[in-house]
Design a protein around this motif. Structure first.
Motif, short mmCIF file in Angstrom:
data_model
loop_
_atom_site.label_atom_id
_atom_site.label_comp_id
_atom_site.label_asym_id
_atom_site.label_seq_id
_atom_site.Cartn_x
_atom_site.Cartn_y
_atom_site.Cartn_z
N GLU A 19 -20.07 -48.97 -61.02
CA GLU A 19 -20.14 -47.69 -60.33
C GLU A 19 -19.78 -47.83 -58.85
O GLU A 19 -19.10 -46.96 -58.27
CB GLU A 19 -21.55 -47.10 -60.47
N GLN A 22 -16.06 -48.16 -58.57
CA GLN A 22 -15.39 -46.89 -58.87
C GLN A 22 -15.45 -45.95 -57.68
O GLN A 22 -14.45 -45.27 -57.37
CB GLN A 22 -16.05 -46.23 -60.09
N ARG A 23 -16.59 -45.86 -56.99
CA ARG A 23 -16.70 -44.98 -55.84
C ARG A 23 -15.74 -45.40 -54.73
O ARG A 23 -15.14 -44.57 -54.05
CB ARG A 23 -18.15 -45.01 -55.30
#
Length: 502
Positions: A19, A22-23
């Motif tokens: 995550e 991805q950010r």
């Protein structure tokens, strides 16, 4: 429209790491994620992925082991490993076995990681473009061969039906062209003589394309003012390191033209030392590149050209007689332009058409007055000088207009140098009245001034320090009248026999 973002697949068994990545990456990339090897394989099977960023330590297998599978099944995808461990063995294994593009260590810097992934995506695109170009080149090889063969056939057809030399039916060049056609089919050396700018290279091309070697290369080398070493390298080639500046192997013109024709321009300028080397090549039919010990056989026809009197050079001991006889199996002499004034107007029109295409400018043509001045000049620089003057006229003239005599260079508006010399001789000679000689010179000055001023009598009279009445009286006395400029489409002389480019 914004271009499609590169697709990046992030693989890590820790969801929080996935995550976070991805950010950071989603603004610059189309990010796909997977926490298991099975999920990653499913993404790769269903989508085109440009870059894979895989964690090294995963429960199912190491990142390097997985990327080895990716390399086998999806070889175009750029592979990267990200890890908090810097084990040298893993790094070496990744580079050698999985073809890893980059090994990224944790903790990573966002900007540096984005830049690395952008470079990886760019590498992917370049690899794909290279593959496509390679396929295109393979597909176009036969097409290229057909194009080359077609162009050679076009040249062959042109020179078979037309020897390529612009001339009128009664030109002295007709005898030259008849001789050229007789010589061309026979595989003998030819020496072409003539002043600079007369079209000796054109004669050589006509000989080549009317010979049995027409479908093989035709190469040109100007031998004037070239050092022996450079000339030897250009003609015979050299091996890397043979001399200072020889950073790679070079194939000489004789080898490139194998089976075809080599045209050696200004052959009279080569040194006695190089004459001996060239003689050996002509005698043995083989060359030895500079720096190589072995000779190579070549099969070429040699056509040489010179603006010198080589027979005189042989008598003076400046040119080897044995080389001269090797080169001059047959000789062709190209007459200068002053010996064929009837060709000047048709050559001028042909050069004007060519110049308009080259310079992208359109005009209606040349006025009769301009043609008369051009034809009267003796052109010491031959066709090359005429070509330069035509380009000068075109540049100075108005678009879609007629090119008048007022645009010509002053040396052409004045009497030709030979005529000037004759006038001076006439003026200072012992025969003939002084008054007649001065009047002829005065008439010439009047005509040149009027042409430059487009026959504006007021301006011409002011320049000459005459009254308008006085100028008119002199014009009537000498019978000077303007040649009216008419459209060349209306008045057309008999067409030239040939229409190719000198």
């Amino acid at each position: 429209m914004r271009p499609a973002l590169p697709t990046v697949l992030v693989i890590d068994d820790e969801l929080r790491s996935v995550e976070a990545l991805q950010r950071i990456l989603e603004e610059e990339f189309d990010v796909r994620t997977a926490v298991t090897v099975r999920e990653a394989e499913a993404v790769l099977e269903n989508e085109v992925v440009e870059v894979v960023l895989c964690d090294q330590r995963m429960p199912e297998m190491t990142g390097v082991e997985f990327l080895k599978t990716v390399r086998d099944r999806w070889p175009d995808t750029v592979r990267m490993v990200i890890s908090g461990y810097t084990d040298a063995t893993d790094i070496i294994s990744g580079i050698n076995e999985a073809g890893i593009y980059q090994y990224v260590t944790k903790p990573w810097q966002p900007d540096a990681l984005i830049l690395t992934l952008q470079n990886a995506a760019r590498l992917y695109r370049l690899q794909r473009e290279n593959d496509l170009l390679a396929v295109e080149l393979k597909m176009s090889a036969n097409r290229a061969e057909r194009v080359v063969a077609g162009r050679r056939l076009e040249l062959k057809t042109q020179y078979s039906a037309d020897d390529g030399i612009v001339r009128t039916p009664d030109s002295p060049m007709s005898l030259v062209c008849d001789r050229l056609r007789r010589i061309a089919p026979y595989d003998v050396s030819v020496l072409v003589s003539g002043e600079s700018g007369t079209g000796k290279e054109l004669v050589a091309r006509a000989l080549h394309y009317n010979s049995l070697r027409w479908n093989k290369p035709f190469v040109v080398e100007n031998c004037a003012a070239m050092p022996d070493q450079l000339l030897e390298s250009e003609l015979f080639g050299h091996k890397r390191g043979a001399f200072t500046g020889a950073v790679e192997d070079h194939v000489g013109l004789f080898e490139r033209a194998n089976g075809g024709t080599v045209f050696l321009d200004e052959i009279g300028d080569i040194t006695p030392a190089f004459q001996a080397k060239l003689l050996r090549v002509l005698q043995e039919g083989e060359i030895r590149p500079v720096g190589r010990g072995q000779s190579r056989k070549v099969d070429v026809r040699v056509i040489a050209a010179t603006n010198r009197d080589l027979e005189h050079e042989v008598r003076e001991g400046r040119f080897r007689d044995d080389l001269y006889y090797r080169l001059a199996t047959v000789t062709i002499h190209v007459p200068p332009l002053r010996e064929r004034p009837m060709d000047v107007p048709v050559i001028a029109r042909m050069l004007l058409e060519k110049a308009q295409k080259q310079l992208g400018k359109t005009v209606k043509g040349l006025t009769d007055e301009a043609l008369a001045c051009i034809e009267a000049y003796h052109w010491p620089g031959n066709v090359r000088e005429l070509q330069n003057e035509i380009q000068h006229l075109l540049v100075m003239g108005e678009d879609n207009g007629l090119l008048g005599a007022d645009l010509l260079s002053r040396r052409i508006l004045r009497a030709a140098p030979e005529e000037e010399a004759a006038d001076v001789e006439m003026l200072v000679g012992l025969d003939g009245p002084l008054k007649d000689r001065i009047e002829q010179l005065e008439a010439r000055i009047l005509r040149e001034t009027l042409i430059r001023h487009k026959w504006n009598k007021s301006r011409a009279a002011k320049e000459l320090g005459l009254s308008r009445v006085g100028l008119r009286a002199k014009l009537e006395r000498y019978g000077l009248e303007k040649i009216e400029a008419i459209d060349p489409q209306v008045r057309k002389p008999s067409p030239p026999r040939k229409n190719a480019v000198l």
